[in-house]
Write a protein that holds these residues in place. Structure first.
Motif, short mmCIF file in Angstrom:
data_model
loop_
_atom_site.label_atom_id
_atom_site.label_comp_id
_atom_site.label_asym_id
_atom_site.label_seq_id
_atom_site.Cartn_x
_atom_site.Cartn_y
_atom_site.Cartn_z
N LYS A 1 9.40 -77.49 3.72
CA LYS A 1 9.96 -77.28 5.05
C LYS A 1 11.24 -76.47 4.98
CE LYS A 1 11.19 -79.78 9.29
NZ LYS A 1 11.35 -81.12 9.90
N LEU A 2 11.35 -75.47 5.84
CA LEU A 2 12.56 -74.69 5.95
C LEU A 2 13.59 -75.45 6.79
CD1 LEU A 2 10.38 -72.50 5.18
CD2 LEU A 2 11.78 -70.87 6.48
N PRO A 3 14.87 -75.15 6.63
CA PRO A 3 15.87 -75.77 7.51
C PRO A 3 15.57 -75.47 8.97
CG PRO A 3 16.92 -74.63 5.67
CD PRO A 3 15.47 -74.25 5.63
N ASN A 4 16.01 -76.35 9.86
CA ASN A 4 15.75 -76.09 11.27
C ASN A 4 16.57 -74.91 11.77
OD1 ASN A 4 18.38 -77.02 12.07
ND2 ASN A 4 17.64 -79.13 12.06
N GLU A 5 16.25 -74.46 12.97
CA GLU A 5 16.86 -73.23 13.50
C GLU A 5 18.37 -73.37 13.63
OE1 GLU A 5 14.90 -72.24 17.11
OE2 GLU A 5 13.00 -71.70 16.14
N GLN A 6 18.84 -74.54 14.07
CA GLN A 6 20.28 -74.72 14.24
C GLN A 6 21.00 -74.65 12.90
OE1 GLN A 6 21.93 -75.05 17.29
NE2 GLN A 6 23.71 -74.69 15.96
N THR A 7 20.39 -75.24 11.85
CA THR A 7 21.00 -75.19 10.52
C THR A 7 21.07 -73.75 10.02
OG1 THR A 7 20.19 -77.41 9.99
CG2 THR A 7 20.78 -75.99 8.14
N LEU A 8 19.99 -72.99 10.21
CA LEU A 8 20.00 -71.59 9.79
C LEU A 8 21.02 -70.78 10.60
CD1 LEU A 8 16.14 -71.00 9.42
CD2 LEU A 8 17.82 -71.13 7.58
N LYS A 9 21.16 -71.09 11.86
CA LYS A 9 22.14 -70.40 12.70
C LYS A 9 23.54 -70.60 12.15
CE LYS A 9 24.17 -70.79 17.35
NZ LYS A 9 25.48 -71.26 16.84
N LEU B 1 8.48 -63.85 9.25
CA LEU B 1 7.84 -64.60 8.17
C LEU B 1 6.49 -65.16 8.61
CD1 LEU B 1 10.94 -66.56 6.81
CD2 LEU B 1 9.86 -64.55 5.78
N GLU B 2 6.42 -65.58 9.87
CA GLU B 2 5.15 -66.10 10.39
C GLU B 2 4.12 -64.99 10.49
OE1 GLU B 2 3.72 -69.10 13.94
OE2 GLU B 2 5.32 -67.67 14.37
N ALA B 3 4.55 -63.81 10.94
CA ALA B 3 3.62 -62.68 11.07
C ALA B 3 3.09 -62.23 9.71
CB ALA B 3 4.31 -61.50 11.77
N GLU B 4 3.85 -62.44 8.66
CA GLU B 4 3.41 -62.10 7.31
C GLU B 4 2.52 -63.17 6.72
OE1 GLU B 4 6.80 -61.12 4.84
OE2 GLU B 4 7.76 -60.09 6.53
N GLY B 5 2.33 -64.27 7.44
CA GLY B 5 1.48 -65.34 6.95
C GLY B 5 2.15 -66.23 5.92
N LEU B 6 3.49 -66.19 5.86
CA LEU B 6 4.20 -66.97 4.85
C LEU B 6 4.57 -68.36 5.34
CD1 LEU B 6 6.60 -64.23 3.41
CD2 LEU B 6 4.47 -65.08 2.43
N VAL B 7 4.72 -68.53 6.65
CA VAL B 7 5.10 -69.84 7.18
C VAL B 7 4.26 -70.18 8.40
CG1 VAL B 7 7.50 -69.58 6.36
CG2 VAL B 7 6.91 -68.93 8.72
N ASP B 8 4.19 -71.46 8.69
CA ASP B 8 3.60 -71.99 9.92
C ASP B 8 4.72 -72.66 10.71
OD1 ASP B 8 0.88 -71.32 9.68
OD2 ASP B 8 0.58 -72.99 8.28
N ARG B 9 4.79 -72.36 12.00
CA ARG B 9 5.79 -73.01 12.85
C ARG B 9 5.05 -74.02 13.72
NH1 ARG B 9 9.01 -67.87 15.13
NH2 ARG B 9 10.58 -69.38 15.81
N ARG B 10 5.39 -75.29 13.55
CA ARG B 10 4.70 -76.38 14.23
C ARG B 10 5.62 -76.96 15.29
NH1 ARG B 10 2.77 -79.04 8.48
NH2 ARG B 10 1.84 -77.11 7.65
N HIS B 11 5.17 -76.88 16.51
CA HIS B 11 6.00 -77.30 17.64
C HIS B 11 6.47 -78.74 17.48
CE1 HIS B 11 7.59 -77.23 21.69
NE2 HIS B 11 6.93 -78.34 21.97
N GLY B 12 7.77 -78.92 17.56
CA GLY B 12 8.35 -80.26 17.47
C GLY B 12 8.50 -80.78 16.06
N ARG B 13 8.00 -80.04 15.08
CA ARG B 13 8.07 -80.53 13.69
C ARG B 13 8.88 -79.61 12.78
NH1 ARG B 13 2.37 -81.72 11.36
NH2 ARG B 13 3.70 -82.52 9.70
N GLY B 14 8.84 -78.30 13.03
CA GLY B 14 9.62 -77.39 12.21
C GLY B 14 8.79 -76.27 11.63
N THR B 15 9.35 -75.60 10.63
CA THR B 15 8.72 -74.44 9.99
C THR B 15 8.40 -74.78 8.54
OG1 THR B 15 9.99 -72.94 11.41
CG2 THR B 15 9.00 -71.99 9.43
#
Length: 263
Positions: free
Chosen positions: A25-33, A50-64
């Motif tokens: 899991k990647l850090p959440n958006e606020q942490t990255l900000k 990163l999502e468009a490159e197929g490297l990550v999945d972004r799951r609503h309410g759960r994170g990246t």
């Protein structure tokens, strides 16, 4: 380099190097900000890339999360000669493997295959290619091949042949005979047709909603469209395939041998 590109580059390297493994899991958006001292839109633009490159999945309410690598398809022109060399082999040998296995490194046991045949009238485009009247009866064949592990089609393949030509061998009209050992080139061989050449026309475009759903494409990923035109030794088009391939896991490899300069 823009701020979002720098953020994307750093996390891309962490994924490619294995520092972040699939499922991580990647850090959440606020942490990255806060870490990069940028705005949320900048963070989201980096994650979008990163999502468009197929490297990550972004799951609503759960994170990246880091995405597990998808099965890749590697196509090269040599596959067509390989198919032709096998077209006249005994069925026992043709049944051992096929072109998809060659392109993916998978075995027949790793794959799930489906085929649907139906008759359709020739569109203006098909009529032009096959030199038949618009509305002529065509055999449309729809193929989906998936890895049993992923349950996602490797491609969406729609093939067209002139119905009256194919009907010389009634077995070729029945989709229950698929997967056909030796593929299309052996099917054509059973009705006395030998291929002289195959023309590949490759384009790219955004996927339709149905294509994105069927291929489980992340937002922003394009599809590659391969139109394969098979031409026989009498210079007639005998089959046209439109293959839709996911742009994030398809590789075309073309090697062109060049003549030596004379001394």
């Amino acid at each position: 380099m823009a701020k979002w590109e720098r953020i994307a580059a750093e996390w891309r390297e962490k994924i490619h190097s294995g520092e972040l493994e699939p499922g991580g899991k990647l850090p959440n958006e606020q942490t990255l900000k806060d870490e990069y001292e940028v705005s949320l839109p900048v963070v989201r633009q980096a994650l979008d890339a990163l999502e468009a490159e197929g490297l990550v999945d972004r799951r609503h309410g759960r994170g990246t999360f880091v995405r597990a690598p998808r099965q890749r398809v590697r196509r090269s022109p040599e596959r067509y000669q390989w198919e032709k060399d096998r077209a006249r082999l005994p069925e026992s040998q043709r049944r051992r493997t096929g072109a998809t296995e060659r392109d993916t490194g998978l075995t027949m046991q790793d794959l799930e295959f489906s085929a649907e045949y139906r008759t359709v009238p020739a569109s203006a485009d098909l009529a032009r290619l096959f030199s038949v009247p618009v509305g002529a009866k065509m055999l449309e064949r729809i193929y989906h091949t998936s890895s049993r592990k992923e349950k996602v089609p490797l491609s969406l393949n729609t093939s067209y042949m002139v119905y009256d030509v194919v009907a010389e061998n009634p077995a070729l009209l029945d989709d229950n005979n698929e997967p056909w050992p030796g593929g299309t080139q052996n099917q054509l061989f059973t009705i006395g047709i030998e291929l002289d050449r195959i023309v590949d026309e490759i384009t790219a475009r955004p996927p339709s909603a149905d294509e994105a759903e069927a291929l489980k494409l992340p937002p922003g990923v394009s599809v590659l469209i391969l139109r394969k035109i098979s031409i026989d030794t009498k210079d007639c088009v005998v089959e046209v395939s439109n293959v839709v391939l996911p742009g994030d896991r398809t590789e075309f490899v073309y090697t062109t041998k060049l003549a030596r300069w004379s001394e």
